[in-house]
Design a protein around this motif. Structure first.
Motif, short mmCIF file in Angstrom:
data_model
loop_
_atom_site.label_atom_id
_atom_site.label_comp_id
_atom_site.label_asym_id
_atom_site.label_seq_id
_atom_site.Cartn_x
_atom_site.Cartn_y
_atom_site.Cartn_z
N PHE A 191 32.51 -16.67 89.62
CA PHE A 191 33.90 -16.46 89.24
C PHE A 191 34.06 -16.70 87.74
O PHE A 191 33.32 -17.49 87.15
CB PHE A 191 34.83 -17.40 90.00
N GLN A 206 40.96 -10.17 89.82
CA GLN A 206 40.25 -10.71 90.98
C GLN A 206 41.23 -11.36 91.95
O GLN A 206 41.08 -11.26 93.17
CB GLN A 206 39.20 -11.72 90.51
N ARG A 233 38.67 -21.59 94.12
CA ARG A 233 39.60 -20.50 93.84
C ARG A 233 40.59 -20.33 94.98
O ARG A 233 40.24 -20.38 96.15
CB ARG A 233 38.82 -19.20 93.64
N ARG A 287 33.40 -24.18 93.02
CA ARG A 287 34.68 -23.62 92.60
C ARG A 287 35.67 -23.76 93.75
O ARG A 287 35.28 -23.83 94.91
CB ARG A 287 34.54 -22.13 92.21
#
Length: 446
Positions: free
Chosen positions: A98, A67, A239, A237
């Motif tokens: 995720f 990813q 990320r 999240r």
């Protein structure tokens, strides 16, 4: 040669995995025709015929490293190709959550991707720099303690604002391999917001403040964002967070201020002094380039306009750093969320107009922190009082990095995969061939 053969075999296995989802065309750009493979016997059934959906399905069933690789190349249309980059970006948009774990198998896959990346990069300095950047990003993404710290930092930045909040990590239960958040009931998907107009307004304001005020940007996404029953966005999240350097923030403020005033000479000056330009790029050509890009993107939204400038720069050999590309992509992703999930109409960036002009000029007054960082490194790694005397009494040497802190970057670099792919001298190749010859002769005699 052996390393290249192993790389080719790894790419073959990677192509087989993509072929299960009818997405092997993503490897068509590589100079290895054998990787564009037909469908396998293990292909997934009931796949949609739309090609954009197949990479998304592949990513949803992949781990953190894959990813991260897809998100990385989505930001480099000048490397991956515009169509392939857009395809990866659309695939990332289909993700609803995720991964929050990374086992040893995932770590091995990341190392395998790194070996492929460095092998394909060869001695090309641009590709090698990209591989090193991906190694740094992937290594951070596979340690969920960094993401937990990023969530806390984002929470602290917006502590006094009412436009954004975050879920906080449960530190006793968070490890390198697993992320655990403190549960909070009542969160819903962005598309289910009870006040979509408020959610749009808050998201726009938050993104503007991230880029211009804080210099710490976390890209909004359907998988990483939720909202409460009042419509306030929550980041669950963080990320691939990006921290802009003082130099990058200074460039953004100066360039945007000049662009808003239609002062193309000043905008070109900001870019020429940023350190992002190729050598000997003519200033008149850059002025015409900026003016042409501004004219062609006059009717576009902020995200589309930024993407237009990025494309113009890439087509003319101006290779912007990852963090600035990330900011452009964050604008595009925010527009996509607001249009698709929140059904926003009109110019959504008017919600952040006040914050934009408020912090636009302040970015140029930011102090450079390089000297402070160097002082912090000396404090952290330097010798404690009387430590040198104790080492002398014990007949021990002072570590080299404590005697000379400038050696620390080289020591850290030697522990990366990038250092292992440095070109070797010819004498090492000769020694390796001699060893292989001796072993071959010995086996033949036995």
């Amino acid at each position: 040669m052996l390393r290249r053969l192993l790389c080719l075999f790894s790419l073959y296995r990677f192509g087989r995995d993509l072929a299960r989802f009818k997405a092997q065309a993503l490897l068509a750009g590589l100079p290895t025709a054998c990787l564009h493979l037909p469908l396998t016997k293990k292909a997934k059934r009931k796949l949609r015929l739309i090609s954009e959906d197949r990479p998304g399905l592949f990513l949803r069933q992949s781990g953190v490293s894959m990813q991260t690789l897809a998100a990385f190349f989505a930001l480099y249309p000048d490397i991956a190709g515009r169509c392939r980059s857009d395809l990866l970006a659309k695939a990332a948009d289909t993700m609803t959550e995720f991964a929050d774990t990374a086992d040893q198998k995932e770590q091995k896959q990341f190392v395998c991707l790194l070996k492929i990346f460095y092998t394909l990069a060869g001695r090309n300095p641009v590709y090698k720099q990209l591989a090193e950047k991906f190694e740094h990003l992937g290594g951070t993404e596979l340690d969920f303690r960094f993401e937990a710290a990023a969530l806390e930092r984002l929470h602290d930045h917006f502590y006094e604002d009412d436009c954004l909040t975050t879920l906080l990590p449960d530190w006793p239960r968070t490890t390198k391999e697993h992320l655990t958040l403190i549960p909070y009931d009542g969160l819903r998907a962005l598309s289910d917001s009870s006040d979509k107009e408020k959610t749009v307004r808050c998201l726009i304001k938050a993104v503007v403040l991230m880029i211009l005020r804080d210099g710490f940007v976390v890209m909004p996404s359907a998988a990483g964002c939720r909202c409460d029953n009042t419509g306030t966005p929550y980041f669950i999240r963080s990320r691939l967070p990006v921290e802009l350097s003082a130099q990058e923030r200074l460039f953004l403020s100066s360039f945007l201020e000049a662009l808003c005033a239609k002062d193309y000479r000043q905008a070109a000056k900001a870019l020429l002094t940023s350190g992002f330009m190729p050598a000997f790029f003519p200033a008149p050509r850059l002025i015409r380039l900026i003016e042409d890009a501004d004219r062609r993107s006059a009717l576009l939204t902020a995200g589309q306009k930024a993407d237009c400038f990025l494309k113009y720069f890439a087509d003319n050999g101006i290779f912007l750093p990852f963090s600035l590309r990330y900011c452009v992509f964050s604008l595009k992703k925010t527009e996509h969320l607001c249009r698709t999930f929140l059904k926003a109409q009109g110019d959504i960036w008017l919600h952040g107009k006040t914050e934009f002009f408020d912090f636009l000029d302040k970015g140029k007054a930011l102090p450079l922190n390089t000297q402070n960082n160097a002082a912090d490194i000396r404090t952290a790694f330097g010798l404690a009082p009387h430590h040198a005397e104790r080492l002398a009494i014990q007949n021990k040497k002072i570590p080299s990095f404590q005697e000379d802190p400038e050696k620390i970057p080289d020591i850290l670099y030697r522990h990366t995969w990038g250092s292992r792919f440095q070109p070797r001298g010819r004498h090492r190749l000769i020694i390796t061939l001699l060893i292989l010859t001796v072993l071959t002769v010995g086996l033949f005699l036995i």
